[in-house]
Design a protein around this motif. Structure first.
Motif, PDB file in Angstrom:
ATOM      1  N   ASP A 198     -20.653 -91.307 -65.837  1.00  0.00           N
ATOM      2  CA  ASP A 198     -20.417 -92.297 -66.952  1.00  0.00           C
ATOM      3  C   ASP A 198     -20.825 -93.480 -66.652  1.00  0.00           C
ATOM      4  O   ASP A 198     -20.357 -94.168 -67.286  1.00  0.00           O
ATOM      5  N   THR A 256     -23.021 -93.174 -72.443  1.00  0.00           N
ATOM      6  CA  THR A 256     -23.093 -91.471 -72.490  1.00  0.00           C
ATOM      7  C   THR A 256     -23.471 -90.546 -72.768  1.00  0.00           C
ATOM      8  O   THR A 256     -22.805 -89.700 -72.987  1.00  0.00           O
ATOM      9  N   GLY A 257     -24.340 -90.965 -72.247  1.00  0.00           N
ATOM     10  CA  GLY A 257     -26.042 -89.850 -73.187  1.00  0.00           C
ATOM     11  C   GLY A 257     -27.229 -90.035 -72.411  1.00  0.00           C
ATOM     12  O   GLY A 257     -27.205 -91.435 -72.627  1.00  0.00           O
ATOM     13  N   PRO A 302     -25.678 -84.408 -68.142  1.00  0.00           N
ATOM     14  CA  PRO A 302     -24.413 -84.569 -66.891  1.00  0.00           C
ATOM     15  C   PRO A 302     -24.319 -83.348 -65.956  1.00  0.00           C
ATOM     16  O   PRO A 302     -25.106 -82.442 -66.431  1.00  0.00           O
ATOM     17  N   GLY A 331     -26.875 -93.544 -75.856  1.00  0.00           N
ATOM     18  CA  GLY A 331     -25.895 -93.115 -75.056  1.00  0.00           C
ATOM     19  C   GLY A 331     -26.360 -94.496 -73.395  1.00  0.00           C
ATOM     20  O   GLY A 331     -25.572 -94.591 -72.613  1.00  0.00           O
TER      21      GLY A 331
END
Length: 763
Positions: free
Chosen positions: A345, A368-369, A338, A374
């Motif tokens: 995102d 999300t990851g 991130p 994610g």
């Protein structure tokens, strides 16, 4: 009110605070006479924190104005506090006194006067001379007004900073980015001086914020000479590496140059963010939003993301040529870091066929990851082709964007949205019975309602079809670990790899596996993740054999030709199916009594009497018949049997005759079978024929041949008898049993082979 004192009451109202006190020791038993004046006076000004008197010629911040009211014959409705003849605060007198009736008493009221009050960021009352008064009102008319008290306000000028732009709250911080951010400086001038210019200096803020994109180099200071004083932080490469995160107010500097050329240099005393109310560090303002300057962040940074695009199905990435559905396809990154702000995102992707035809363009997918956990859903792809995903860019929540110069591509994959189909074949209504706990790897002796064997394991019953659809065909195949089994609605958890992975026996699923009725439900999953509709199998699980004993007749020495009651009493732990009573002579057993098989799902029967009326028989060749009981449960466990010997004496000395002349019309053989009329002739003997019974062979248990009753033969004259029956093909020999019953209890029996037209006497 003799002997009573008023308690202190607090009233929080808009604009200040009123406190009501009882008069010091004044207690009058009767109201004052008419005409007694009601008076009010300003007692003084006091520090809001220490209650120490303040100098009225040097008042700033928050002070308490205290007024004393002495009641006469008139009780006012309201107490009003006036600043420069403007009513700034009032309190209802009746509510404050809690309904005290008129009497001569002294009351004290207080007002929290904010000398630095603002109206739209402009001082409501500038520095200088002002007057404070207190007025009593009844019915809208003044009752008494205090003498004006002169005060002089002396508040310091300061600056408010307004921040606006594309913003987002995350993790208790306020982020800005994706475009320009504006900082508006609003001088708050209690001094009343005019403004010549306003300078904003961000050189003390880490990262080097550039306020002038048109000038080379980082310009951290800018000056404006007319309101509104709006400074812009451009969306450029320099500011993408800047941050105001954690900056104290002292890291910024606002210089206001007055018209008289004097100046004020201060850090912003308050920050006004968008539509939020004032946030301050001076304690002058009553409302605070959930963040302050220390939690504001200018976010212009998205780091370089790993270049490995990932297409995910479930928790495993798809290999070349594998399948997903249009509903479970995920895209993301094998690794992902991130950014320093609100995070990248979203990824922006194109999807092309393997022949490079565009299918989706500029599709934004939330992630999300890293890894499949994610990854985000990518919907909208059709069946009928193979595709690749190209990742073009990464965006954070504010719109800051990182663009790939060469978009990384995924493996080629196909879409299969067609669910497979399942069927269970058990011979009758998807129902079966078992006498083994293992439904997969164990020895299953189950049969369906009609007695048909359904295979040694469930794998023999399943029919799975994964239909192809689209062009080219996209049937992805059945996943060997994709069977979902439930027993009575409870999902079976795989413990071992069986014929059908995931299916374990009832005992492993239900612990002690109580015997009884169960519902099995199965679904199959293909390699794309499509799940078939469920099919259901109803089963009875029972591995305990029944018991049976003869309870009648109790006397076994009988006279031939007499009637008697035969009863076989059977018991079972779960469910009895059928009971039969045979006449038994040597190795031949033929039915004397039989019950109707119990249907699946009928109320459970754990005990039954198989009973009926029989005629005492004695074979003409010597010896006696015995009764043989055979009882079976629904699961076809080993049948229960019982034997009862009966001694029979013929009613007279008459003898039995003989049978012969067997013929079939039409003539059939064992290979073909078919319907025929069997004719035979009875001759000789002195006993009277009572009935001629015809039986067909049904089974052999290794020693005994069992015959089931078909019909009684009909006399057609001259000692001949005829019977119509359906002869099965390839029936074991001998096929037919004919028993002649005489009125004195004697009996003779012949077997007959309809393939060779050969009769054989057997008793």
């Amino acid at each position: 009110m003799k002997g009573n004192r008023l308690k202190t009451l607090g009233f929080a109202l808009v604009g200040g605070l009123a406190l009501l006190f009882a008069g010091c020791g004044q207690q009058v038993q009767t109201p004052p006479p008419p005409g007694t004046p009601t008076t009010v006076a300003v007692e003084g000004l006091y520090n809001a924190n220490t209650s120490i008197p303040v100098d009225p010629n040097n008042v700033s911040g928050l002070v308490i104005v205290r007024a004393k009211v002495v009641l006469g014959s008139v009780v006012p409705d309201k107490v009003q506090f006036l600043l420069d003849n403007n009513v700034e605060y009032e309190v209802n007198f009746g509510a404050a006194t809690q309904g005290i009736r008129p009497q001569q008493a002294t009351y004290t009221f207080e007002w929290n006067l904010n000398t630095a009050a603002l109206a739209n960021l402009a001082p409501k009352y500038p520095n200088g001379a002002h007057t404070v008064q207190v007025r009593l009102v009844k019915g809208g008319n003044p009752v008494a007004t205090s003498t004006a008290t002169s005060v002089k306000f002396n508040n310091s000028d300061f600056a408010v900073l307004k921040i606006s732009g594309n913003a987002l709250n995350k993790g208790g911080k306020r982020y800005y980015g994706g475009g320009p951010v504006t900082l508006e400086v609003v001088p708050v001038l209690y001094s009343g001086k005019g403004v010549q210019s306003v300078e904003l200096d961000l050189s003390g803020v880490g990262g080097g914020v550039d306020l002038d994109a048109s000038t080379s180099g980082v310009q951290s200071t800018a000056t404006l000479t007319s309101a509104p004083y709006v400074f812009t932080i451009p969306y450029n490469s320099t500011n993408k590496n800047s941050s105001l995160d954690g900056a104290a107010l002292g890291a910024m500097l606002v210089t206001v140059t007055y018209a008289d050329t004097t100046s004020l240099s201060v850090p912003p005393s308050a920050v006004l963010d968008g539509s939020q109310v004032l946030v301050d560090s001076t304690g002058l303002f009553s409302n605070n939003p959930p963040f302050a300057l220390s939690t504001l962040r200018l976010d212009f940074y998205v780091p370089t993301i790993g270049t490995g695009a990932l297409v995910c199905k479930a928790t495993t990435s798809l290999g070349p040529g594998q399948f997903a559905t249009s509903g479970n396809l995920l895209v993301g990154f094998s690794s992902y870091t991130p950014d320093a702000g609100v995070g990248g995102d979203q990824i922006v992707v194109d999807v092309n066929t393997t022949t490079n035809t565009p299918v989706l363009t500029g599709q934004a997918v939330s992630i999300t990851g890293g890894g499949c956990a994610g990854a985000g859903a990518l919907a909208g792809l059709p069946e009928g082709g193979f595709f690749q995903v190209y990742v073009k860019a990464v965006k954070d929540a504010l719109g800051n964007t990182y663009t790939y110069s060469t978009p990384p591509a995924s493996n080629a994959f196909g879409i299969d949205n067609t669910k497979p189909t399942l069927a269970l074949s058990t011979g009758y209504d998807n129902r079966a019975y078992f006498n083994s706990a293992s439904l997969n790897t164990g020895n299953v002796s189950g049969k369906d309602l009609n007695g048909n064997s359904v295979g040694t394991t469930i794998v023999g019953w399943l029919t799975v079809n994964d239909p192809a659809s689209g062009t080219p065909p996209v049937a992805s195949g059945i996943n060997t670990s994709g069977y979902i089994w439930k027993v009575n609605g409870q999902t079976i958890t795989a413990v071992t790899t069986n014929t059908i992975p995931g299916l374990n026996d009832i005992a492993a699923t239900l612990g002690s596996a109580p015997q009884g009725y169960y519902t099995l439900t199965v679904q199959a999953t293909d390699n794309a993740g499509n799940v078939s509709d469920p099919v259901t199998l109803n089963v009875l699980y029972d591995n305990t054999a029944p018991n049976v004993v003869f309870t009648q007749p109790t006397v076994t020495a009988l006279t031939g030709g007499t009637s008697f009651t035969a009863t076989a009493h059977a018991t079972d732990n779960v469910d009895l199916r059928q009971g039969l009573i045979y006449w038994s002579k040597g190795t031949i057993r033929f039915t004397a009594l039989t019950s109707t098989p119990k249907a699946f799902g009928a109320p459970g029967v754990t005990s039954a009497d198989y009973t009926g009326t029989l005629t005492a028989l004695k074979p003409s060749t010597g010896g006696d018949f015995t009764l043989f009981a055979w009882v079976q449960d629904m699961a076809r466990n080993a049948p229960a049997t019982s034997t009862l010997a009966i001694s029979v004496t013929p009613a007279n000395a008459n003898t039995a005759g003989t049978l012969g002349g067997f013929s079939e019309v039409p003539d059939i053989n064992q290979a073909s079978g078919g319907s025929t009329t069997l004719t035979f002739t009875h001759t000789g003997g002195t006993a009277q024929v009572k009935a001629v019974h015809v039986y067909l062979w049904s089974s052999n248990d290794g020693t005994n041949d069992y015959y089931n009753y078909v019909a009684d033969a009909t006399p057609i004259g001259g000692g001949q008898y005829a019977v119509v029956f359906s002869a099965p093909a390839n029936l074991s020999t001998p096929q037919v049993l004919v028993v002649v019953e005489y009125d004195n209890g004697l009996a003779i029996g012949y077997t007959y082979n309809y393939g060779t037209n050969t009769p054989t006497p057997v008793f």
